[in-house]
Motif scaffolding. Structure first.
Motif, PDB file in Angstrom:
ATOM      1  N   HIS A   1     -47.022 -34.631  97.526  1.00  0.00           N
ATOM      2  CA  HIS A   1     -47.020 -34.521  96.078  1.00  0.00           C
ATOM      3  C   HIS A   1     -45.764 -35.176  95.505  1.00  0.00           C
ATOM      4  O   HIS A   1     -44.735 -35.319  96.182  1.00  0.00           O
ATOM      5  N   LYS A   2     -45.835 -35.563  94.239  1.00  0.00           N
ATOM      6  CA  LYS A   2     -44.704 -36.125  93.500  1.00  0.00           C
ATOM      7  C   LYS A   2     -44.494 -35.284  92.266  1.00  0.00           C
ATOM      8  O   LYS A   2     -45.442 -34.967  91.546  1.00  0.00           O
ATOM      9  N   MET A   3     -43.186 -34.916  92.025  1.00  0.00           N
ATOM     10  CA  MET A   3     -42.883 -34.044  90.904  1.00  0.00           C
ATOM     11  C   MET A   3     -43.138 -34.770  89.592  1.00  0.00           C
ATOM     12  O   MET A   3     -42.667 -35.880  89.379  1.00  0.00           O
ATOM     13  N   ALA A   4     -43.828 -34.119  88.715  1.00  0.00           N
ATOM     14  CA  ALA A   4     -44.120 -34.709  87.413  1.00  0.00           C
ATOM     15  C   ALA A   4     -42.879 -34.655  86.529  1.00  0.00           C
ATOM     16  O   ALA A   4     -42.019 -33.774  86.689  1.00  0.00           O
ATOM     17  N   PRO A   5     -42.742 -35.588  85.582  1.00  0.00           N
ATOM     18  CA  PRO A   5     -41.549 -35.589  84.717  1.00  0.00           C
ATOM     19  C   PRO A   5     -41.429 -34.324  83.874  1.00  0.00           C
ATOM     20  O   PRO A   5     -40.319 -33.814  83.647  1.00  0.00           O
ATOM     21  N   TRP A   6     -42.522 -33.751  83.400  1.00  0.00           N
ATOM     22  CA  TRP A   6     -42.419 -32.549  82.568  1.00  0.00           C
ATOM     23  C   TRP A   6     -41.966 -31.334  83.368  1.00  0.00           C
ATOM     24  O   TRP A   6     -41.304 -30.447  82.849  1.00  0.00           O
ATOM     25  N   VAL A   7     -42.303 -31.349  84.677  1.00  0.00           N
ATOM     26  CA  VAL A   7     -41.845 -30.246  85.531  1.00  0.00           C
ATOM     27  C   VAL A   7     -40.337 -30.343  85.712  1.00  0.00           C
ATOM     28  O   VAL A   7     -39.631 -29.324  85.664  1.00  0.00           O
ATOM     29  N   LYS A   8     -39.848 -31.529  85.908  1.00  0.00           N
ATOM     30  CA  LYS A   8     -38.414 -31.710  86.064  1.00  0.00           C
ATOM     31  C   LYS A   8     -37.664 -31.332  84.807  1.00  0.00           C
ATOM     32  O   LYS A   8     -36.604 -30.697  84.868  1.00  0.00           O
TER      33      LYS A   8
END
Length: 474
Positions: free
Chosen positions: A444-451
């Motif tokens: 998986h790749k962390m989404a920008p909104w999660v960061k």
């Protein structure tokens, strides 16, 4: 005389009475002498002794079949040396029998048998021999008594019937079927002018017990009965007093309909009514009143006698008032009277607290442990689902107890429903936590909104400060 167990003393041959082989041989002169001294039914006298065993003889001869007399010789039978009688009788001189006197054991047995017979006769003696005055009074009162007619002098007179309940036991309060089962004594009092007497004329008898089926009774029934028997099933005896007062206190087990309110179950209070009244007579014929009713009021605070009440293990009795009602129906102009007894009771909560409330609360607190359990253990979802199933089982137990009503939800049911909702939410959160925990950069790749949310916004709301790292120049 003819000895016991012997054969016929003579037989006729050719019209002449001849002797049998065992008879004694006598001459004609002896036969005539013995015939005159014979104890036969044809003899005129009964001398004490005679050696002859013939039934009868005439002068100088034997009895012929045609009624004439002739002489014959009789052979003497051989003398017996042993006794033929079980009681030890012996054959003495002249053929007389001598018996052994009775023993003391036989005499005692006869006395015991006589005493038993007298005792049995005294036990089976008729009842009227005990109190003849009471029997005479009973016959005089009920000989021409008509139990189908209301006991009043005039048809327009009103007969007053007093009623009171004595609660013996609160057997059961069925919440599911909404039925209350009680053990009661229905005490009834009224005056019957046909049952008045003067005790001086009947040996001082002032009170008499008679079967209640033989006198007039008010047909008091339970209106809100939930069973097949609306009236008293056991017809006990009634007590008659010399002034005409009749007391009838039959016991009965009633199953009455009761509206159950389960909103605060198991911390609830229930109020059940028992409505008694005459089924046939209206208010102009029978005036139904409470025994402890005061003039000017229709309410009795202590309408049910609790002096003989057995304490219930599930309910506490709070109030037992009684109210008299007069109700008019559209079909009739006469009022119909009834007395409604209200039984207010409160449930004892110890049983439900120990067996329902405490286990439900303990299982609900286990939900917190699902978040403390490490995600790598693989038992987070299993624990949450087990807790949810346990709460559902307890909820089914509550459903079996309470009535199937759609008006309210019981308090314990509300708690269980709320606990199951929280457990369901915890299961959803646990699934999301496990999903995030097992993610990796390879999958998986962390989404920008999660960061942005978890690194910039959420720490500021939680008053958290990011640590400052200094680079090592060396």
């Amino acid at each position: 005389d003819i000895p016991r167990g012997s054969r016929s003393p003579a037989a006729t041959e050719g019209g002449v009475l001849t002797s049998t082989p065992w008879e004694a041989t006598v001459t004609g002169e002896e036969a005539v002498r013995c015939s005159s001294n014979s104890r036969s039914p044809w003899a005129a006298e009964d001398p004490p002794r005679c050696n002859s065993r013939s039934l009868g003889a005439s002068d100088g001869g034997a009895l012929r079949s045609s009624g004439s007399w002739s002489t014959t010789e009789v052979e003497e039978p051989p003398r017996r040396t042993t006794s033929r009688y079980p009681w030890g009788a012996t054959e003495g001189g002249g053929g007389a029998l001598r018996s052994r006197p009775p023993s003391s054991t036989t005499s005692c047995s006869h006395k015991l048998l006589l005493a038993s017979f007298l005792l049995l006769a005294s036990c089976l003696a008729p009842a009227e021999c005990g109190n003849p005055d009471a029997k005479r009074l009973y016959d005089d009162l009920l000989s021409n008594y008509n139990k189908l007619v209301r006991p009043v002098v005039n048809v327009t007179d009103v007969l007053t019937v007093m009623i009171k309940l004595k609660l013996s036991q609160l057997i059961d309060v069925n919440l599911k079927n909404q039925i209350m089962t009680t053990n009661l004594w229905v005490e009834q009092y009224w005056y019957d002018y046909k049952l008045i007497w003067d005790p001086a004329e009947y040996g001082g008898v002032k009170m008499l017990h008679v079967p209640s089926d033989h006198i007039w009774r008010p047909d008091i029934v339970l209106y809100n009965n939930a069973d097949g028997n609306f009236e008293v099933t056991l017809s006990t005896k009634a007590t008659l007093h010399m002034n005409g007062l009749v007391e009838w206190k039959p016991p009965a087990i009633y199953k009455s309909s009761c509206e159950i309110d389960v909103e605060w179950f198991p911390f609830d209070e229930q109020s059940c009514n028992m409505k008694f009244g005459s089924w046939t007579y209206d208010g102009f014929q029978v005036d139904l009143r409470h025994l402890d009713e005061k003039e000017g009021t229709n309410v009795v605070e202590l309408g049910v006698d609790l002096s003989e009440f057995y304490m219930s293990v599930e309910w506490d009795i709070l109030e037992v008032p009684a109210v008299r009602h007069e109700k008019f129906y559209t079909c009739c102009d006469e009022p119909y009277l009834d007395i409604t007894f209200n039984i207010t009771m409160r449930r004892k909560t110890l049983f439900y607290t120990v067996n329902l409330i405490i286990p439900c609360m303990g299982i609900s607190f286990l939900t917190v442990l699902t978040f403390y359990l490490p995600s790598d253990s693989g038992e987070k979802v299993t624990l949450s689902i087990s807790i949810l199933i346990s709460l559902h089982v307890f909820f089914l137990l509550v459903v079996e107890i309470i009535p199937p009503t759609s008006l309210v939800v019981p308090l314990l049911g509300k708690y269980l429903i709320f606990a199951m909702i929280l457990v369901s939410i915890s299961i959803c959160v646990t699934v999301l936590v496990l999903n995030v925990h097992f993610r990796s950069p390879q999958t998986h790749k962390m989404a920008p909104w999660v960061k942005r949310v978890f690194i910039h916004i959420l720490p500021r709301l939680l008053i958290m400060k990011r640590p400052q790292y200094q680079l090592n120049k060396h």
